[in-house]
Design a protein around this motif. Structure first.
Motif, short mmCIF file in Angstrom:
data_model
loop_
_atom_site.label_atom_id
_atom_site.label_comp_id
_atom_site.label_asym_id
_atom_site.label_seq_id
_atom_site.Cartn_x
_atom_site.Cartn_y
_atom_site.Cartn_z
N LEU A 208 0.87 -1.16 0.00
CA LEU A 208 0.00 0.00 0.00
C LEU A 208 0.91 1.22 0.00
O LEU A 208 1.59 1.49 1.00
CB LEU A 208 -0.88 0.03 1.25
CG LEU A 208 -1.96 -1.05 1.39
CD1 LEU A 208 -2.65 -0.91 2.75
CD2 LEU A 208 -2.98 -0.96 0.26
N SER A 209 0.96 1.92 -1.13
CA SER A 209 1.77 3.13 -1.22
C SER A 209 0.86 4.32 -0.94
O SER A 209 0.03 4.70 -1.76
CB SER A 209 2.38 3.24 -2.64
OG SER A 209 2.97 4.51 -2.83
N MET A 210 0.98 4.84 0.26
CA MET A 210 0.10 5.96 0.64
C MET A 210 0.75 6.74 1.77
O MET A 210 1.46 6.19 2.60
CB MET A 210 -1.29 5.45 1.04
CG MET A 210 -1.33 4.40 2.13
SD MET A 210 -3.00 3.70 2.31
CE MET A 210 -2.85 2.93 3.95
N GLY A 211 0.50 8.05 1.75
CA GLY A 211 1.08 8.93 2.74
C GLY A 211 2.20 9.76 2.15
O GLY A 211 3.09 9.24 1.50
N MET A 212 2.08 11.08 2.34
CA MET A 212 3.08 12.03 1.87
C MET A 212 3.49 12.89 3.07
O MET A 212 3.16 12.57 4.20
CB MET A 212 2.48 12.89 0.73
CG MET A 212 1.93 12.01 -0.36
SD MET A 212 1.00 12.74 -1.74
CE MET A 212 1.57 14.39 -1.92
N SER A 213 4.24 13.98 2.81
CA SER A 213 4.77 14.78 3.92
C SER A 213 3.71 15.10 4.97
O SER A 213 3.96 15.00 6.16
CB SER A 213 5.34 16.10 3.39
OG SER A 213 6.52 15.84 2.68
N ARG A 214 2.56 15.49 4.50
CA ARG A 214 1.56 16.02 5.41
C ARG A 214 0.85 14.92 6.20
O ARG A 214 0.51 15.11 7.36
CB ARG A 214 0.55 16.82 4.57
CG ARG A 214 -0.43 17.61 5.39
CD ARG A 214 -1.07 18.71 4.57
NE ARG A 214 -2.02 19.41 5.41
CZ ARG A 214 -3.33 19.28 5.30
NH1 ARG A 214 -3.85 18.50 4.38
NH2 ARG A 214 -4.13 19.94 6.12
N ASP A 215 0.62 13.79 5.57
CA ASP A 215 -0.32 12.82 6.15
C ASP A 215 0.27 11.43 6.38
O ASP A 215 -0.48 10.48 6.62
CB ASP A 215 -1.57 12.74 5.26
CG ASP A 215 -1.25 12.46 3.80
OD1 ASP A 215 -0.13 11.98 3.53
OD2 ASP A 215 -2.09 12.74 2.94
N PHE A 216 1.60 11.30 6.32
CA PHE A 216 2.15 9.94 6.37
C PHE A 216 1.90 9.25 7.71
O PHE A 216 1.79 8.03 7.77
CB PHE A 216 3.64 9.93 6.00
CG PHE A 216 4.56 10.50 7.03
CD1 PHE A 216 5.12 9.69 8.01
CD2 PHE A 216 4.90 11.85 7.03
CE1 PHE A 216 5.99 10.20 8.95
CE2 PHE A 216 5.76 12.38 7.98
CZ PHE A 216 6.29 11.55 8.95
N ARG A 217 1.81 10.05 8.78
CA ARG A 217 1.56 9.42 10.09
C ARG A 217 0.23 8.65 10.07
O ARG A 217 0.17 7.49 10.51
CB ARG A 217 1.52 10.50 11.18
CG ARG A 217 1.30 9.94 12.58
CD ARG A 217 1.31 11.04 13.62
NE ARG A 217 0.23 12.00 13.48
CZ ARG A 217 -1.04 11.80 13.91
NH1 ARG A 217 -1.35 10.67 14.49
NH2 ARG A 217 -1.96 12.73 13.74
N ILE A 218 -0.79 9.27 9.51
CA ILE A 218 -2.10 8.61 9.42
C ILE A 218 -2.01 7.40 8.49
O ILE A 218 -2.56 6.33 8.79
CB ILE A 218 -3.16 9.60 8.87
CG1 ILE A 218 -3.13 10.91 9.63
CG2 ILE A 218 -4.54 8.96 8.86
CD1 ILE A 218 -3.82 10.92 10.94
#
Ligand SMILES: *Cc1c(COP(=O)(O)O)cnc(C)c1O
Length: 243
Positions: A208-218
């Motif tokens: 699952l490739s998901m999460g960028m600078s802003r939201d990677f924690r979630i």
């Protein structure tokens, strides 16, 4: 130019701490999550510094820059294509790319399959491109990607590919005011992976490739295995950029 390495190391430490916390909160093991630095806006010196720090998987969003950089670095540096890909760039890109995150239509997927089979007729070392299917979970008109329904409808065809290895799903969260609002999007991608894996006889979606600078924690809390981080990683370096 000042040495970018201390700034990068500092940013990486902070990102690492957040990844560890997100893993702990969600009962995951840290080694289930791989950070893919996104170097699309990074100067070459910064990329070299990252490589020196031991990062060997790097994400680029433009084919041209990916190809250029893949020629500048040794073969142990693995390039991830994360941006929109036109079919006429596929033939050149496949041999240079370790994982294409952004396969957003059956047209593109079948082009990758056909081109790989053509190329393999002429090659001793066979190409086996690995790809992720980009999903438009939120159904926003402006977003690239398969709708979940399109994936279900085409799942037989996806499973019958011979040359191309589909190894997971990718998504980008919709624009939200609070990052917490991106959680349902990430959770839906995880559920879709489970659903498709259940409907598969031979194919197993791992990533699952998901999460960028802003939201990677979630995203990590919701099961991301690959996180794609650009701006946060290079913050503090832009200021020193010459005109
Ligand atoms: C640029 C980009 C990223 C990284 O975004 P940041 O917000 O800079 O971390 C991740 N994924 C894709 C597809 C991108 O184009």
């Amino acid at each position: 130019m000042p040495d970018p390495q201390p700034v990068l190391q500092h940013n990486l430490d902070q990102i690492e701490e957040k990844i560890r916390t997100a893993c702990a909160v969600s009962g995951r093991s840290r080694d289930e999550v791989q950070l893919i630095p996104v170097t699309k806006y990074a100067q070459l010196e910064w990329v070299k510094a990252l490589v020196n720090l031991g990062y060997h998987h790097l994400g680029e969003s433009r084919p041209q820059q990916l190809l250029q950089r893949s020629e500048m670095f040794p073969a142990n540096i693995k390039w991830h294509m994360i941006g929109q890909l036109q079919r006429n760039k596929v033939r050149k890109l496949i041999p240079a790319t370790s994982l294409i995150h952004s396969v957003d239509s059956m047209k593109l997927l079948t082009a990758i399959e056909r081109i790989t089979q053509e190329e393999n007729l002429e090659r001793e070392e066979q190409l086996k491109p690995e790809v992720l299917l980009q999903v438009n979970v939120s159904g926003e008109e402006s977003k690239q990607g398969f709708t979940p329904e399109e994936l279900r409808v085409n799942w037989e065809a996806v499973q019958s590919l011979q040359a191309t290895k589909v190894v997971g799903l990718m998504t980008m969260a919709p624009k939200v005011e609070e990052i917490e609002q991106s959680r349902p999007c990430f959770a839906s991608l995880r559920e879709l992976r489970e659903e498709l894996n259940q409907a598969s006889s031979n194919l197993k979606l791992k990533h699952l490739s998901m999460g960028m600078s802003r939201d990677f924690r979630i995203a990590v809390e919701e099961g991301a295995t690959l996180i794609r981080i650009g701006s946060l990683l290079f913050s503090g370096l832009k200021e020193s950029e010459p005109e």
